[in-house]
Scaffold this motif. Sequence first.
Motif, PDB file in Angstrom:
ATOM      1  N   ARG A 168     -11.328  -1.023 -11.844  1.00  0.00           N
ATOM      2  CA  ARG A 168     -12.051  -2.180 -12.122  1.00  0.00           C
ATOM      3  C   ARG A 168     -12.189  -3.115 -10.912  1.00  0.00           C
ATOM      4  O   ARG A 168     -13.408  -3.802 -10.785  1.00  0.00           O
ATOM      5  CB  ARG A 168     -11.338  -3.049 -13.321  1.00  0.00           C
ATOM      6  CG  ARG A 168     -11.747  -4.461 -13.685  1.00  0.00           C
ATOM      7  CD  ARG A 168     -13.390  -4.082 -14.333  1.00  0.00           C
ATOM      8  NE  ARG A 168     -13.080  -3.586 -15.655  1.00  0.00           N
ATOM      9  CZ  ARG A 168     -13.553  -4.335 -16.664  1.00  0.00           C
ATOM     10  NH1 ARG A 168     -13.893  -5.638 -16.581  1.00  0.00           N
ATOM     11  NH2 ARG A 168     -13.272  -3.594 -17.782  1.00  0.00           N
ATOM     12  N   GLN A 169     -11.191  -3.380 -10.109  1.00  0.00           N
ATOM     13  CA  GLN A 169     -11.415  -4.261  -8.888  1.00  0.00           C
ATOM     14  C   GLN A 169     -12.329  -3.693  -8.003  1.00  0.00           C
ATOM     15  O   GLN A 169     -13.054  -4.327  -7.170  1.00  0.00           O
ATOM     16  CB  GLN A 169     -10.020  -4.469  -8.263  1.00  0.00           C
ATOM     17  CG  GLN A 169      -9.306  -5.407  -9.193  1.00  0.00           C
ATOM     18  CD  GLN A 169      -7.821  -5.764  -8.383  1.00  0.00           C
ATOM     19  OE1 GLN A 169      -7.129  -4.972  -7.442  1.00  0.00           O
ATOM     20  NE2 GLN A 169      -7.120  -6.760  -8.717  1.00  0.00           N
ATOM     21  N   VAL A 170     -12.349  -2.189  -7.697  1.00  0.00           N
ATOM     22  CA  VAL A 170     -13.200  -1.834  -6.914  1.00  0.00           C
ATOM     23  C   VAL A 170     -14.641  -1.904  -7.367  1.00  0.00           C
ATOM     24  O   VAL A 170     -15.716  -2.645  -6.690  1.00  0.00           O
ATOM     25  CB  VAL A 170     -13.224  -0.124  -6.817  1.00  0.00           C
ATOM     26  CG1 VAL A 170     -14.413   0.550  -6.108  1.00  0.00           C
ATOM     27  CG2 VAL A 170     -12.081   0.211  -6.122  1.00  0.00           C
ATOM     28  N   ASN A 171     -14.903  -1.960  -8.775  1.00  0.00           N
ATOM     29  CA  ASN A 171     -16.219  -2.296  -9.324  1.00  0.00           C
ATOM     30  C   ASN A 171     -16.457  -3.762  -8.871  1.00  0.00           C
ATOM     31  O   ASN A 171     -17.825  -4.431  -8.982  1.00  0.00           O
ATOM     32  CB  ASN A 171     -16.214  -2.100 -10.780  1.00  0.00           C
ATOM     33  CG  ASN A 171     -16.327  -0.462 -10.979  1.00  0.00           C
ATOM     34  OD1 ASN A 171     -16.650   0.328 -10.236  1.00  0.00           O
ATOM     35  ND2 ASN A 171     -15.777  -0.007 -12.242  1.00  0.00           N
ATOM     36  N   ASP A 172     -15.600  -4.623  -9.059  1.00  0.00           N
ATOM     37  CA  ASP A 172     -15.865  -6.171  -9.044  1.00  0.00           C
ATOM     38  C   ASP A 172     -16.003  -6.428  -7.587  1.00  0.00           C
ATOM     39  O   ASP A 172     -17.085  -7.304  -7.265  1.00  0.00           O
ATOM     40  CB  ASP A 172     -14.509  -6.750  -9.754  1.00  0.00           C
ATOM     41  CG  ASP A 172     -14.269  -7.002 -11.093  1.00  0.00           C
ATOM     42  OD1 ASP A 172     -15.557  -6.806 -11.777  1.00  0.00           O
ATOM     43  OD2 ASP A 172     -13.256  -7.369 -11.581  1.00  0.00           O
ATOM     44  N   LEU A 173     -15.548  -6.067  -6.820  1.00  0.00           N
ATOM     45  CA  LEU A 173     -15.747  -6.187  -5.422  1.00  0.00           C
ATOM     46  C   LEU A 173     -17.394  -5.695  -5.183  1.00  0.00           C
ATOM     47  O   LEU A 173     -17.920  -6.434  -4.420  1.00  0.00           O
ATOM     48  CB  LEU A 173     -14.901  -5.186  -4.532  1.00  0.00           C
ATOM     49  CG  LEU A 173     -13.493  -5.761  -4.376  1.00  0.00           C
ATOM     50  CD1 LEU A 173     -12.554  -4.570  -3.561  1.00  0.00           C
ATOM     51  CD2 LEU A 173     -13.376  -6.918  -3.361  1.00  0.00           C
ATOM     52  N   ALA A 174     -17.826  -4.555  -5.797  1.00  0.00           N
ATOM     53  CA  ALA A 174     -19.180  -4.347  -5.669  1.00  0.00           C
ATOM     54  C   ALA A 174     -20.167  -5.345  -6.244  1.00  0.00           C
ATOM     55  O   ALA A 174     -20.983  -5.615  -5.596  1.00  0.00           O
ATOM     56  CB  ALA A 174     -19.310  -2.993  -6.265  1.00  0.00           C
ATOM     57  N   ASP A 229     -18.516  -4.346   3.949  1.00  0.00           N
ATOM     58  CA  ASP A 229     -19.124  -3.060   3.485  1.00  0.00           C
ATOM     59  C   ASP A 229     -18.117  -1.807   3.858  1.00  0.00           C
ATOM     60  O   ASP A 229     -18.110  -1.101   3.048  1.00  0.00           O
ATOM     61  CB  ASP A 229     -20.711  -2.796   4.437  1.00  0.00           C
ATOM     62  CG  ASP A 229     -21.681  -3.971   3.909  1.00  0.00           C
ATOM     63  OD1 ASP A 229     -21.380  -4.259   2.612  1.00  0.00           O
ATOM     64  OD2 ASP A 229     -22.504  -4.062   4.310  1.00  0.00           O
ATOM     65  N   GLY A 230     -17.571  -2.055   4.843  1.00  0.00           N
ATOM     66  CA  GLY A 230     -16.563  -0.932   5.174  1.00  0.00           C
ATOM     67  C   GLY A 230     -15.693  -0.707   4.277  1.00  0.00           C
ATOM     68  O   GLY A 230     -15.160   0.300   3.784  1.00  0.00           O
ATOM     69  N   ILE A 231     -14.980  -2.080   3.947  1.00  0.00           N
ATOM     70  CA  ILE A 231     -13.905  -2.124   2.861  1.00  0.00           C
ATOM     71  C   ILE A 231     -14.379  -1.489   1.321  1.00  0.00           C
ATOM     72  O   ILE A 231     -13.902  -0.870   0.661  1.00  0.00           O
ATOM     73  CB  ILE A 231     -13.520  -3.357   2.402  1.00  0.00           C
ATOM     74  CG1 ILE A 231     -12.787  -4.099   3.873  1.00  0.00           C
ATOM     75  CG2 ILE A 231     -12.621  -3.565   1.190  1.00  0.00           C
ATOM     76  CD1 ILE A 231     -12.410  -5.430   3.703  1.00  0.00           C
ATOM     77  N   TYR A 271      -8.937 -13.947  -6.834  1.00  0.00           N
ATOM     78  CA  TYR A 271      -9.749 -14.418  -5.923  1.00  0.00           C
ATOM     79  C   TYR A 271     -11.223 -14.038  -6.498  1.00  0.00           C
ATOM     80  O   TYR A 271     -12.505 -14.622  -6.378  1.00  0.00           O
ATOM     81  CB  TYR A 271      -9.803 -13.790  -4.600  1.00  0.00           C
ATOM     82  CG  TYR A 271     -10.687 -13.608  -3.777  1.00  0.00           C
ATOM     83  CD1 TYR A 271     -10.903 -14.811  -3.065  1.00  0.00           C
ATOM     84  CD2 TYR A 271     -11.524 -12.642  -3.314  1.00  0.00           C
ATOM     85  CE1 TYR A 271     -12.067 -14.942  -1.795  1.00  0.00           C
ATOM     86  CE2 TYR A 271     -12.448 -12.590  -2.283  1.00  0.00           C
ATOM     87  CZ  TYR A 271     -12.914 -13.688  -1.540  1.00  0.00           C
ATOM     88  OH  TYR A 271     -14.007 -13.750  -0.814  1.00  0.00           O
ATOM     89  N   ILE A 272     -11.457 -12.723  -7.104  1.00  0.00           N
ATOM     90  CA  ILE A 272     -12.634 -12.429  -7.778  1.00  0.00           C
ATOM     91  C   ILE A 272     -12.948 -13.120  -8.773  1.00  0.00           C
ATOM     92  O   ILE A 272     -14.255 -13.480  -8.785  1.00  0.00           O
ATOM     93  CB  ILE A 272     -12.405 -10.814  -8.492  1.00  0.00           C
ATOM     94  CG1 ILE A 272     -12.318  -9.889  -7.112  1.00  0.00           C
ATOM     95  CG2 ILE A 272     -13.683 -10.672  -9.143  1.00  0.00           C
ATOM     96  CD1 ILE A 272     -12.032  -8.460  -7.579  1.00  0.00           C
ATOM     97  N   ALA A 273     -12.039 -13.493  -9.609  1.00  0.00           N
ATOM     98  CA  ALA A 273     -12.462 -14.775 -10.838  1.00  0.00           C
ATOM     99  C   ALA A 273     -12.892 -15.834 -10.327  1.00  0.00           C
ATOM    100  O   ALA A 273     -13.888 -16.517 -10.738  1.00  0.00           O
ATOM    101  CB  ALA A 273     -11.020 -14.753 -11.773  1.00  0.00           C
ATOM    102  N   SER A 274     -12.135 -16.248  -9.097  1.00  0.00           N
ATOM    103  CA  SER A 274     -12.712 -17.662  -8.381  1.00  0.00           C
ATOM    104  C   SER A 274     -14.109 -17.569  -7.906  1.00  0.00           C
ATOM    105  O   SER A 274     -14.924 -18.485  -8.228  1.00  0.00           O
ATOM    106  CB  SER A 274     -11.740 -17.983  -7.443  1.00  0.00           C
ATOM    107  OG  SER A 274     -12.283 -19.052  -6.417  1.00  0.00           O
TER     108      SER A 274
END
Length: 226
Positions: free
Chosen positions: A52-58, A6-8, A189-192
């Motif tokens: 995009r990666q920020v959105n994907d992390l969410a 969550d902090g990240i 990693y996100i795609a995985s």
Amino acid sequence: MESEVDGILVAAHELKAPLAVLRQLALALGEISVDDEEIRTEMIKVSERAMRQVNDLAKMRRLEEGMFKMEPVAVREVCDAVTSELKYLFEAGERELLVKYTNRSRLAMANRELLQSVIYNFLINAVHYSNKNTRSQLSVFETKGKLRVAVRDFGPTLPTDIFKELKTGQILKPTSIAMRPGSSGLGLYIASKFAQFMNAEIGAVRHQDGTSFYVNLPVSRQMSLF
């Protein structure tokens, strides 16, 4: 661990605003030299990939909350949407992207939003590792009862450890890829994770002059109205 994640995410969201400003400033630049145009294109690519990666992390944080429904998805339409979104990046860098559809089954069981992110991450690598003398390719075809979406790039050889992880169908943690500077280990990693959620598999095929990243999707048995 959850509080750390969550902090990240909080820190990542704080970066979204300046990244968006950077992108807009780059787009707003007037007539510039050829060399400066390359710099502008790179600024846009980096800022968009980061946002995009920020959105994907969410999205990763919400996978287990029932936010992403599995349903029959028209794979070609998803590919068309992503290639349309990234078309200007290929054109700005005078890169070429070939799109080839040979699949007879049109629908896969997936989540459209998550699948779009997977394909986007593959294509971003292809943009980064293409040049005026190479042609990247996005292909959709059937193999062993699955629908495969594959993106061919011309980057340096994929390291053996990453390749082995991809063969298992899952990247265990975000890893920088030393032989591919600028490549997104986080993106893989996100795609995985998204593929795992969709009961799909990601993998890679190594070539002498690059790599094909792919995702294998379960074919939907629902008949297409078309």
